[in-house]
Design an enzyme around this catalytic site. Structure first.
Site, PDB file in Angstrom:
ATOM      1  N   GLN A 115      -1.459   3.513   7.343  1.00 32.95           N
ATOM      2  CA  GLN A 115      -0.030   3.730   7.722  1.00 32.95           C
ATOM      3  C   GLN A 115       0.657   4.112   6.523  1.00 32.95           C
ATOM      4  O   GLN A 115       1.692   5.088   6.632  1.00 32.95           O
ATOM      5  CB  GLN A 115       0.453   2.241   8.316  1.00 32.95           C
ATOM      6  CG  GLN A 115      -0.028   2.057   9.498  1.00 32.95           C
ATOM      7  CD  GLN A 115       0.501   0.424   9.931  1.00 32.95           C
ATOM      8  OE1 GLN A 115       1.643  -0.007   9.882  1.00 32.95           O
ATOM      9  NE2 GLN A 115      -0.714  -0.533  10.364  1.00 32.95           N
ATOM     10  N   GLY A 133     -15.679 -14.166   1.309  1.00 31.82           N
ATOM     11  CA  GLY A 133     -16.021 -12.940   0.685  1.00 31.82           C
ATOM     12  C   GLY A 133     -15.724 -12.843  -0.725  1.00 31.82           C
ATOM     13  O   GLY A 133     -14.910 -12.086  -1.263  1.00 31.82           O
ATOM     14  N   SER A 168       1.491  -9.878  -0.271  1.00 29.71           N
ATOM     15  CA  SER A 168       1.125  -8.454  -0.321  1.00 29.71           C
ATOM     16  C   SER A 168       1.152  -7.593   1.001  1.00 29.71           C
ATOM     17  O   SER A 168       1.521  -6.496   0.988  1.00 29.71           O
ATOM     18  CB  SER A 168      -0.366  -8.363  -0.492  1.00 29.71           C
ATOM     19  OG  SER A 168      -1.181  -9.191   0.328  1.00 29.71           O
ATOM     20  N   SER A 223      -8.661   1.705   9.018  1.00 28.18           N
ATOM     21  CA  SER A 223      -7.799   1.214  10.096  1.00 28.18           C
ATOM     22  C   SER A 223      -6.712   0.179   9.951  1.00 28.18           C
ATOM     23  O   SER A 223      -6.123  -0.307  10.868  1.00 28.18           O
ATOM     24  CB  SER A 223      -8.819   0.503  11.349  1.00 28.18           C
ATOM     25  OG  SER A 223      -9.590  -0.221  10.278  1.00 28.18           O
ATOM     26  N   GLY A 244     -10.309  -4.574  -2.613  1.00 24.74           N
ATOM     27  CA  GLY A 244     -11.113  -3.782  -3.546  1.00 24.74           C
ATOM     28  C   GLY A 244     -10.584  -3.349  -4.824  1.00 24.74           C
ATOM     29  O   GLY A 244     -11.237  -2.932  -5.812  1.00 24.74           O
ATOM     30  N   GLU A 257      -9.414 -14.177  -3.716  1.00 24.59           N
ATOM     31  CA  GLU A 257     -10.253 -13.316  -2.606  1.00 24.59           C
ATOM     32  C   GLU A 257     -10.529 -14.321  -1.504  1.00 24.59           C
ATOM     33  O   GLU A 257     -10.175 -15.730  -1.819  1.00 24.59           O
ATOM     34  CB  GLU A 257     -11.562 -13.072  -3.011  1.00 24.59           C
ATOM     35  CG  GLU A 257     -11.669 -11.999  -3.938  1.00 24.59           C
ATOM     36  CD  GLU A 257     -13.144 -11.959  -4.260  1.00 24.59           C
ATOM     37  OE1 GLU A 257     -13.591 -10.854  -4.203  1.00 24.59           O
ATOM     38  OE2 GLU A 257     -13.839 -12.789  -4.937  1.00 24.59           O
ATOM     39  N   LYS A 293       0.884  -1.236  -0.005  1.00 22.46           N
ATOM     40  CA  LYS A 293       0.137  -0.068   0.163  1.00 22.46           C
ATOM     41  C   LYS A 293       1.030   1.240   0.023  1.00 22.46           C
ATOM     42  O   LYS A 293       0.479   2.457  -0.563  1.00 22.46           O
ATOM     43  CB  LYS A 293      -0.946  -0.078   1.310  1.00 22.46           C
ATOM     44  CG  LYS A 293      -2.067  -0.890   0.984  1.00 22.46           C
ATOM     45  CD  LYS A 293      -3.521  -0.296   0.989  1.00 22.46           C
ATOM     46  CE  LYS A 293      -4.781  -1.280   0.736  1.00 22.46           C
ATOM     47  NZ  LYS A 293      -4.542  -2.594   1.257  1.00 22.46           N
ATOM     48  N   LYS A 301      11.357 -18.552   6.017  1.00 21.92           N
ATOM     49  CA  LYS A 301      11.689 -17.437   7.014  1.00 21.92           C
ATOM     50  C   LYS A 301      10.830 -16.110   6.740  1.00 21.92           C
ATOM     51  O   LYS A 301      11.526 -15.219   6.910  1.00 21.92           O
ATOM     52  CB  LYS A 301      13.099 -17.210   6.959  1.00 21.92           C
ATOM     53  CG  LYS A 301      13.913 -18.372   7.043  1.00 21.92           C
ATOM     54  CD  LYS A 301      13.643 -19.540   7.876  1.00 21.92           C
ATOM     55  CE  LYS A 301      14.223 -20.877   7.702  1.00 21.92           C
ATOM     56  NZ  LYS A 301      13.553 -21.907   8.530  1.00 21.92           N
ATOM     57  N   ASP A 326     -16.994 -11.341  -3.597  1.00 26.79           N
ATOM     58  CA  ASP A 326     -17.704 -10.556  -4.194  1.00 26.79           C
ATOM     59  C   ASP A 326     -17.250 -10.383  -5.501  1.00 26.79           C
ATOM     60  O   ASP A 326     -17.870  -9.962  -6.614  1.00 26.79           O
ATOM     61  CB  ASP A 326     -17.797  -9.281  -3.208  1.00 26.79           C
ATOM     62  CG  ASP A 326     -16.632  -8.632  -3.149  1.00 26.79           C
ATOM     63  OD1 ASP A 326     -16.027  -8.973  -2.129  1.00 26.79           O
ATOM     64  OD2 ASP A 326     -16.260  -7.537  -3.806  1.00 26.79           O
TER      65      ASP A 326
HETATM   66  C1  LIG Z   1      -5.149  -3.777   0.910  1.00 24.25           C
HETATM   67  C2  LIG Z   1      -4.659  -4.915   0.937  1.00 24.25           C
HETATM   68  C3  LIG Z   1      -5.002  -5.894   0.126  1.00 24.25           C
HETATM   69  C4  LIG Z   1      -5.930  -5.628  -0.908  1.00 24.25           C
HETATM   70  O1  LIG Z   1      -5.627  -4.756  -1.889  1.00 24.25           O
HETATM   71  P1  LIG Z   1      -6.717  -4.077  -2.822  1.00 24.25           P
HETATM   72  O2  LIG Z   1      -5.840  -3.115  -3.619  1.00 24.25           O
HETATM   73  O3  LIG Z   1      -7.788  -3.498  -1.896  1.00 24.25           O
HETATM   74  O4  LIG Z   1      -7.330  -5.167  -3.650  1.00 24.25           O
HETATM   75  C5  LIG Z   1      -4.258  -7.222   0.037  1.00 24.25           C
HETATM   76  N1  LIG Z   1      -3.425  -7.412   0.919  1.00 24.25           N
HETATM   77  C6  LIG Z   1      -2.977  -6.820   1.919  1.00 24.25           C
HETATM   78  C7  LIG Z   1      -1.803  -6.943   2.888  1.00 24.25           C
HETATM   79  C8  LIG Z   1      -3.492  -5.140   2.006  1.00 24.25           C
HETATM   80  O5  LIG Z   1      -3.186  -4.419   2.774  1.00 24.25           O
END
Ligand SMILES: *Cc1c(COP(=O)(O)O)cnc(C)c1O
Length: 312
Positions: A70, A195, A291, A65, A167, A191, A40, A260, A197
């Protein structure tokens, strides 16, 4: 600083055990090792970098949140932009502390009594703040896509790529990068099973709204895709898959023990789906986007302790 916000590129990680298990060559893009612990940061930094001098001076506002809070707080601090983050009063103390630690001005609201949209609108109007949403924004999704861009540039042609889906900022950005750099690569969004969707939307052609899903994948508890992210996903993504909470826990334990890596539940969605596909990936070159890694250590330990995979 490059678009990732990092001073140097984080190289993709490989694991012989994973390659043997899948009979494939798998490259992990580890955004759990990214600044502030998730991809992010990329979208936040890209969006704030495009502010006009007036917008910079007045500041940014975000509701979150989670990792978006962050990310905005840190990117804003690096760019010298004041940041206001609106969080529910019952947000985990660690997340509030992390956001404040990055210099964000946290405004709390009572999620049962107050309307956060209204609070945000009032604050934004009063102080001339620019709202940056967590996924449905062109500069946010373009920033997220730099994760896939880096992977394609680093490891060369891939046959399949898996990324978590909430999203859709991450997935739509990665799909855009693939369209330009890896047009023959199959792109999968993943997903939480509770959820789906995005899967329903992808298959029906309309944005489907659901109740907040009950899943340990808190980064993907979104109720619907965005108006900007959905058409990009529909155009450039191969399919949307799902993974169960139990599969996520197995992946967390595996990645901690064998690779690790500390990965948050949502961060394991892509790997979980690649493992499900196993036989179809034989002999292929595969990218897996991990992610994020922001999980409270006590929660991490209790989740991993419940995995059937024996970690040690
Ligand atoms: C926000 C987030 C996602 C999902 O990302 P989108 O852009 O909302 O699809 C997946 N993994 C982590 C760790 C996130 O913080």
């Amino acid at each position: 600083m490059d678009p990732s916000g990092n001073d140097g590129l984080l190289p993709a990680i490989t694991s012989r055990t994973v390659n043997e298990e899948l009979g494939a060559e798998v490259f992990f893009k580890c955004e759990n090792l990214q600044r502030m612990g998730a991809f992010k940061f990329r979208g936040a930094f890209n969006a704030l970098s495009k502010f006009t001098p007036e917008q910079r001076k007045a500041g940014v506002i975000a509701f979150s949140s989670g990792n978006h809070a962050q990310a905005i707080a840190l990117a804003a601090r690096l760019l010298g932009i004041p940041a206001t983050i609106v969080m529910p009063h019952d947000a985990p103390a660690a997340k509030v502390a992390a956001t404040k630690g990055y210099g964000g001005d946290v405004v709390v609201y009572d999620r049962y009594q107050e309307d956060r949209e209204q609070i945000g609108r009032e604050l934004a109007e009063k102080h001339g703040l620019t709202l940056i949403p967590p996924y449905d924004h062109p500069d946010v999704l373009a920033g997220q896509g730099t994760a896939a861009k880096e992977l394609f540039e680093e490891v060369g042609p891939l046959d399949a790529f898996f990324a978590p889906l909430g999203g859709g900022g991450l997935l739509s950005g990665c799909a855009l990068a693939a369209r330009a750099l890896a047009p023959t690569c199959s792109i999968y969004g993943v997903e939480p099973e509770a959820g789906n969707d995005g899967q329903q939307s992808f298959r029906s052609g309309n944005i489907v709204h659901i109740e907040t899903p009950r899943t340990i994948a808190d980064g993907a508890q979104t109720q619907h895709l965005g108006h900007i992210t959905f058409p990009l996903i529909r155009r450039d993504v191969t399919d949307i898959l799902t993974a169960s909470d139990a599969e996520l826990v197995e992946c967390m334990a595996f990645m901690a023990s064998r690779m690790k890596l500390v990965v948050e539940p949502t961060g394991c969605l892509g790997f979980a789906a690649a493992r499900q596909m196993k036989s179809r990936l034989r002999g292929k070159r595969v990218g897996v986007l991990v992610s994020g890694g922001n999980v409270d250590l006590a929660r991490f330990c209790s989740l991993v302790a419940s995995a059937s995979f024996i970690a040690c």
